[in-house]
Design an enzyme around this catalytic site. Structure first.
Site, PDB file in Angstrom:
ATOM      1  N   CYS A  71     -87.592 -42.699  27.722  1.00  0.00           N
ATOM      2  CA  CYS A  71     -87.171 -42.393  29.086  1.00  0.00           C
ATOM      3  C   CYS A  71     -88.362 -42.047  29.971  1.00  0.00           C
ATOM      4  O   CYS A  71     -89.278 -41.333  29.545  1.00  0.00           O
ATOM      5  CB  CYS A  71     -86.221 -41.203  29.027  1.00  0.00           C
ATOM      6  SG  CYS A  71     -85.653 -40.680  30.625  1.00  0.00           S
ATOM      7  N   CYS A  80     -82.571 -34.421  27.258  1.00  0.00           N
ATOM      8  CA  CYS A  80     -83.015 -34.715  25.883  1.00  0.00           C
ATOM      9  C   CYS A  80     -84.183 -33.810  25.484  1.00  0.00           C
ATOM     10  O   CYS A  80     -85.029 -33.478  26.310  1.00  0.00           O
ATOM     11  CB  CYS A  80     -83.497 -36.157  25.786  1.00  0.00           C
ATOM     12  SG  CYS A  80     -82.187 -37.362  25.991  1.00  0.00           S
ATOM     13  N   TYR A 307     -57.502 -25.586  20.044  1.00  0.00           N
ATOM     14  CA  TYR A 307     -58.415 -26.208  21.007  1.00  0.00           C
ATOM     15  C   TYR A 307     -58.268 -27.731  20.854  1.00  0.00           C
ATOM     16  O   TYR A 307     -59.222 -28.427  20.519  1.00  0.00           O
ATOM     17  CB  TYR A 307     -59.862 -25.772  20.769  1.00  0.00           C
ATOM     18  CG  TYR A 307     -60.069 -24.283  20.684  1.00  0.00           C
ATOM     19  CD1 TYR A 307     -60.296 -23.528  21.826  1.00  0.00           C
ATOM     20  CD2 TYR A 307     -60.034 -23.623  19.456  1.00  0.00           C
ATOM     21  CE1 TYR A 307     -60.496 -22.156  21.750  1.00  0.00           C
ATOM     22  CE2 TYR A 307     -60.229 -22.254  19.370  1.00  0.00           C
ATOM     23  CZ  TYR A 307     -60.462 -21.523  20.511  1.00  0.00           C
ATOM     24  OH  TYR A 307     -60.663 -20.173  20.426  1.00  0.00           O
ATOM     25  N   ASP A 380     -61.533 -26.217  16.842  1.00  0.00           N
ATOM     26  CA  ASP A 380     -62.549 -27.066  17.492  1.00  0.00           C
ATOM     27  C   ASP A 380     -62.838 -26.488  18.876  1.00  0.00           C
ATOM     28  O   ASP A 380     -62.531 -27.095  19.907  1.00  0.00           O
ATOM     29  CB  ASP A 380     -62.022 -28.511  17.571  1.00  0.00           C
ATOM     30  CG  ASP A 380     -63.071 -29.486  18.084  1.00  0.00           C
ATOM     31  OD1 ASP A 380     -64.216 -29.075  18.326  1.00  0.00           O
ATOM     32  OD2 ASP A 380     -62.728 -30.669  18.255  1.00  0.00           O
ATOM     33  N   CYS A 407     -69.723 -27.548  18.125  1.00  0.00           N
ATOM     34  CA  CYS A 407     -70.889 -28.205  18.723  1.00  0.00           C
ATOM     35  C   CYS A 407     -72.014 -27.186  18.945  1.00  0.00           C
ATOM     36  O   CYS A 407     -73.011 -27.507  19.562  1.00  0.00           O
ATOM     37  CB  CYS A 407     -70.502 -28.898  20.025  1.00  0.00           C
ATOM     38  SG  CYS A 407     -69.804 -27.766  21.217  1.00  0.00           S
TER      39      CYS A 407
HETATM   40  C1  LIG Z   1     -64.613 -29.096  21.915  1.00  0.00           C
HETATM   41  S1  LIG Z   1     -63.135 -29.487  22.752  1.00  0.00           S
HETATM   42  C2  LIG Z   1     -62.155 -30.122  21.445  1.00  0.00           C
HETATM   43  C3  LIG Z   1     -61.031 -31.005  21.857  1.00  0.00           C
HETATM   44  C4  LIG Z   1     -60.359 -31.834  20.776  1.00  0.00           C
HETATM   45  N1  LIG Z   1     -60.231 -31.155  19.512  1.00  0.00           N
HETATM   46  C5  LIG Z   1     -61.064 -33.162  20.622  1.00  0.00           C
HETATM   47  O1  LIG Z   1     -61.710 -33.420  19.610  1.00  0.00           O
HETATM   48  O2  LIG Z   1     -60.962 -33.979  21.557  1.00  0.00           O
HETATM   49  C6  LIG Z   1     -62.523 -27.913  23.121  1.00  0.00           C
HETATM   50  C7  LIG Z   1     -61.186 -27.918  23.839  1.00  0.00           C
HETATM   51  O3  LIG Z   1     -60.762 -26.572  23.956  1.00  0.00           O
HETATM   52  C8  LIG Z   1     -60.142 -26.386  25.220  1.00  0.00           C
HETATM   53  N2  LIG Z   1     -60.222 -24.944  25.464  1.00  0.00           N
HETATM   54  C9  LIG Z   1     -61.241 -24.212  25.949  1.00  0.00           C
HETATM   55  N3  LIG Z   1     -60.958 -22.904  25.925  1.00  0.00           N
HETATM   56  C10 LIG Z   1     -59.711 -22.787  25.390  1.00  0.00           C
HETATM   57  C11 LIG Z   1     -58.883 -21.687  25.085  1.00  0.00           C
HETATM   58  N4  LIG Z   1     -59.267 -20.429  25.321  1.00  0.00           N
HETATM   59  N5  LIG Z   1     -57.671 -21.919  24.543  1.00  0.00           N
HETATM   60  C12 LIG Z   1     -57.266 -23.203  24.298  1.00  0.00           C
HETATM   61  N6  LIG Z   1     -58.022 -24.291  24.566  1.00  0.00           N
HETATM   62  C13 LIG Z   1     -59.237 -24.097  25.098  1.00  0.00           C
HETATM   63  C14 LIG Z   1     -60.923 -27.268  26.141  1.00  0.00           C
HETATM   64  O4  LIG Z   1     -60.167 -27.601  27.277  1.00  0.00           O
HETATM   65  C15 LIG Z   1     -61.198 -28.488  25.242  1.00  0.00           C
HETATM   66  O5  LIG Z   1     -60.169 -29.442  25.372  1.00  0.00           O
END
Ligand SMILES: C[S@@+](CC[C@H](N)C(=O)[O-])C[C@H]1O[C@@H](n2cnc3c(N)ncnc32)[C@H](O)[C@@H]1O
Length: 466
Positions: A71, A80, A307, A380, A407
């Site tokens: 880049c 990055c 999540y 997650d 992550c």
């Molecule tokens: C890392 S993503 C994982 C989504 C899903 N498991 C996937 O693989 O597509 C985290 C998710 O948690 C949701 N989120 C964030 N804070 C939350 C909370 N306090 N309670 C429920 N969901 C939440 C976000 O909107 C997001 O969709």
């Protein structure tokens, strides 16, 4: 050691943000873009007690693993951190980072499996987020510099798909030909704040985030986009807040389809502009398969997918299980999850709940426990990790299996420390435990390179009840 001092030293270790570490006198010097084993010249930017944050001036003896970054704004843009490191060594470094975090933060010694590679080292992202700013003279479109809201202008980005270049050029032309204003953060004034694009199969979902209600001369933008892209939707998203959150609540469709359908693992589902999607499709598929395998549900198992985003994983988990519950805070994603379950004939096996996990999971898990259900949980969470109430509820209901997808190795290590009894909270303070009988033990830690060329790493951990 003082600001602007220059030193020559050898890089002896790697920091959690993938910087090189040089030790000089009593100082630990963090030097981004320096590799272990290199002799470097660097300059001190800032010091605290015995830590120095530094800038690389010159690599005097390069490491064998050093490669030329692709880049042209590498090092200036904050996206990055590892383009200068050979790909196979990026993978090794990520495995090491996960292992180091588990040990240093969670007090956990565990053999982390080698990081699973991405088939695409570049051009892997299905999502683009471009900040647009007014800098006093004109419009800047690009990416934020590291830890800052200063936009580094660019024409392209090699970790994005090739359409990124066309999106940038179209928006530059649209802004210069129409004179539409761009956002000035210091004044919370000016219209265009961000351009967010998602690729769903062969279509693009393009959202212009605006500090207002309408996008003037949107027909000009639509015409320019039509010349470059066969299939796209254009939305505005209203965000008049002065905080750092990119998207506001309200989306308005200006052109194309309101949503797109896609299919993965034989499941057809709808994508709306606000639903969370993992950015690297190939690695995501591998990860989801491994989550389903790790949960290994049978017809007695009730899975809680905490999540759960737009509900694809929840649906996959339900297939072999008695039932799967998704818990997600974003209503549109929950709605999409319900449509997905219905359209795939899974409505009686999937229940998507729109609520914060910290409120709903303790309630749900206690109810299922009272019904003597065989419970497994998938976690997650976003980067900040799980709320303490979620982990407490798991430790008290003790489901047989917990699969944690993360992550952030740092918050993962903290939460695993709590789940395995290595850590505990004393009020709000996290402390190392002595003499506890743990509820869970770790079975497997598997990192995935969802984000090549960056410091980020996705990790799957499976835990079983002791
Ligand atoms: C890392 S993503 C994982 C989504 C899903 N498991 C996937 O693989 O597509 C985290 C998710 O948690 C949701 N989120 C964030 N804070 C939350 C909370 N306090 N309670 C429920 N969901 C939440 C976000 O909107 C997001 O969709």
């Amino acid at each position: 050691m003082r600001k602007n001092d220059e030193f020559i030293g050898n890089v002896s270790a790697v920091g959690s943000n993938m910087e090189g570490i040089v030790r000089i006198d009593n100082y630990v010097c963090f030097v981004p873009f320096a590799l272990i084993g290199e002799k470097i010249k660097f300059k001190v930017l800032k010091t605290t007690k015995n830590i120095a944050f530094c800038k690389l001036i010159e690599v005097l003896t390069p490491a064998e693993q050093r490669v030329r970054p692709r880049c042209c704004v590498y090092g200036k843009c904050g996206g990055c951190q590892l383009q200068h490191l050979r790909y196979k060594d990026q993978l090794k470094q990520k495995t090491q980072t996960v292992s180091d975090c588990l040990r240093k933060i969670g007090g956990i010694e565990f053999d982390v499996l080698p990081t699973i590679k991405s088939d695409n080292e570049y051009e892997y992202r299905n999502k683009l987020q471009l900040p647009v700013r007014f800098d006093g003279n004109g419009a800047l479109i690009g990416f934020f510099a590291n830890n800052s809201h200063r936009v580094v202008e660019t024409e392209d980005c090699p970790i994005q798909k090739p359409w990124c270049k066309d999106v940038i050029s179209v928006f530059k032309e649209y802004i210069s030909s129409t004179g539409v204003s761009c956002y000035d953060e210091s004044k919370n004034a000016g219209l265009i704040r961000h351009v967010v694009v998602r690729q769903i199969d062969n279509s693009l979902m393009i959202t212009v985030v605006i500090n207002g209600k309408t996008l003037p001369k949107s027909e000009v933008l639509i015409e320019k986009l039509s010349l470059k892209f066969k299939k796209f939707s254009l939305f505005t998203n209203e965000n008049e807040n002065s905080n750092n959150v990119i998207l506001g609540e309200k989306f308005n469709l200006l052109f194309g389809e309101q949503y797109y359908y896609t299919e993965e693992f034989g499941i057809k589902y709808k994508v709306v502009p606000e639903s969370f999607m993992q950015v690297n499709n190939q690695v995501k598929r591998k990860l989801y398969q491994d989550v389903v395998r790790a949960i290994n549900a049978d017809s007695e198992t009730v899975v809680i997918d905490a999540y759960s985003g737009a509900g694809l994983m929840t649906a996959l988990l339900s297939q072999n299980a008695k039932k799967a519950y998704g818990i997600e805070i974003i209503k549109q994603a929950v709605d999409a999850g319900n449509v997905l379950a219905k359209e795939n004939g899974l409505s009686d096996k999937v229940e998507n709940i729109c609520a914060p996990c910290e409120e709903e999971l303790p309630r749900l898990i206690a109810r299922l426990r009272a019904e003597n259900a065989k419970i497994s949980v998938v976690l997650d969470p976003p980067r900040k990790g799980c709320d303490k109430l979620v982990l407490d509820a798991i430790l008290s209901a003790k489901p047989d299996k917990v699969v944690y997808v993360s992550c952030s190795p740092q918050t993962l290590a903290r939460d695993l420390g709590l789940l395995t009894g290595k850590l505990y909270y004393d009020g709000n303070e996290l402390k190392k435990s002595v003499d506890v009988s743990p509820v869970y033990e770790i079975e497997k830690v598997q990192p995935y390179d969802m984000f090549p060329q960056t410091k980020h790493v996705e990790t799957l951990v499976s835990l079983v009840k002791i």
